[in-house]
Motif scaffolding. Structure first.
Motif, PDB file in Angstrom:
ATOM      1  N   PHE A   1       0.807  -1.212   0.000  1.00 57.51           N
ATOM      2  CA  PHE A   1       0.000   0.000   0.000  1.00 57.51           C
ATOM      3  C   PHE A   1       0.848   1.273   0.000  1.00 57.51           C
ATOM      4  CE2 PHE A   1      -2.276  -3.430   2.000  1.00 57.51           C
ATOM      5  CZ  PHE A   1      -3.558  -3.349   1.484  1.00 57.51           C
ATOM      6  N   GLY A   2       2.147   1.123   0.126  1.00 50.26           N
ATOM      7  CA  GLY A   2       3.032   2.281   0.175  1.00 50.26           C
ATOM      8  C   GLY A   2       4.250   1.977   1.024  1.00 50.26           C
ATOM      9  N   GLY A   3       5.313   2.729   0.795  1.00 48.47           N
ATOM     10  CA  GLY A   3       6.567   2.449   1.482  1.00 48.47           C
ATOM     11  C   GLY A   3       6.726   3.123   2.821  1.00 48.47           C
ATOM     12  N   SER A   4       5.808   4.025   3.175  1.00 53.40           N
ATOM     13  CA  SER A   4       5.889   4.718   4.459  1.00 53.40           C
ATOM     14  C   SER A   4       4.481   4.924   4.995  1.00 53.40           C
ATOM     15  CB  SER A   4       6.596   6.067   4.307  1.00 53.40           C
ATOM     16  OG  SER A   4       5.780   6.969   3.572  1.00 53.40           O
ATOM     17  N   VAL A   5       4.400   5.337   6.249  1.00 55.70           N
ATOM     18  CA  VAL A   5       3.089   5.596   6.853  1.00 55.70           C
ATOM     19  C   VAL A   5       2.353   6.678   6.071  1.00 55.70           C
ATOM     20  CG1 VAL A   5       1.925   6.503   8.902  1.00 55.70           C
ATOM     21  CG2 VAL A   5       3.772   4.837   9.154  1.00 55.70           C
TER      22      VAL A   5
END
Length: 210
Positions: free
Chosen positions: A131-135
């Protein structure tokens, strides 16, 4: 027998033999030196006192424990205690603020367990890398959270609810309390109904699943 004792014994025997020879040959006795007394005792010189061993003092690096490390080492009796114990800094990193924003806009007014479960969903998505590499990437992903507009979060309010959201975010990121929705990747409101997937928990007004 120690080497020094063997030498002393040998010398004594040698002079004893010479003395016997001298007695049997009177003319030779005048030419022989007197037999010295040989002591086989060995004296050891030991210190009267042995200095005590003093343990080395810890280095300055070992002695320093930061406030963050102390917080991480605490075992809290309740989730409320864990949330209340978090220090909120004005220079918090961006991922923490993104997580707090999602908690605030998605679950303010929910019980602390529900707010922590929302945080857990976002962290689980971040760990999955789907869903993505970071929060912040997860929170601002298109079509995921209705409060996000144009890929940006609204300005963070300055109120008690947002400070609570910040504290819950810290608890979640430090894994200071185990969430009831530890494996969840999705959640929705009860009025929406249960979506496809395995139901993990139902907390407050939200259903959590994966």
């Amino acid at each position: 027998m120690p080497f020094s004792s063997r030498v002393a014994t040998f010398v004594t025997l040698t002079f004893s033999v010479l003395a016997l020879v001298a007695q049997s040959s009177p003319g030779l006795a005048a030419d022989l030196p007197a037999v010295p007394a040989v002591s086989t005792a060995i004296q050891l010189s030991l210190p009267s006192q042995v200095p005590a061993m003093t343990p080395a003092a810890p280095s300055a690096e070992d002695a320093v424990v930061t406030a963050e490390q102390v917080e991480e080492q605490v075992a809290y009796p309740t989730l409320a205690a864990a949330v209340a114990d978090q220090s909120i800094r004005s220079d918090a990193d961006q991922d923490l603020r993104c997580l707090a924003g999602a908690i605030y806009f998605e679950s303010r007014g929910e019980p602390l367990t529900g707010q922590l479960a929302v945080a857990e969903v976002i962290l689980n998505r971040t760990r999955s890398r789907r869903f993505g590499g970071s929060v912040c990437d997860v929170v601002t992903q298109k079509g995921q959270f209705s409060f996000v507009r144009g890929g940006k979060l609204p300005d963070a309010p300055s109120n008690d609810d947002f400070r609570t959201a910040m504290a819950v975010a810290k608890v979640a990121m430090k894994e200071a309390w185990e969430s009831n929705a530890a494996d969840a990747l999705y959640f929705n409101h009860r009025r929406v109904g249960h979506a496809n997937g395995t139901r993990i928990a139902s907390i407050g007004n939200h259903i959590f699943y994966r």
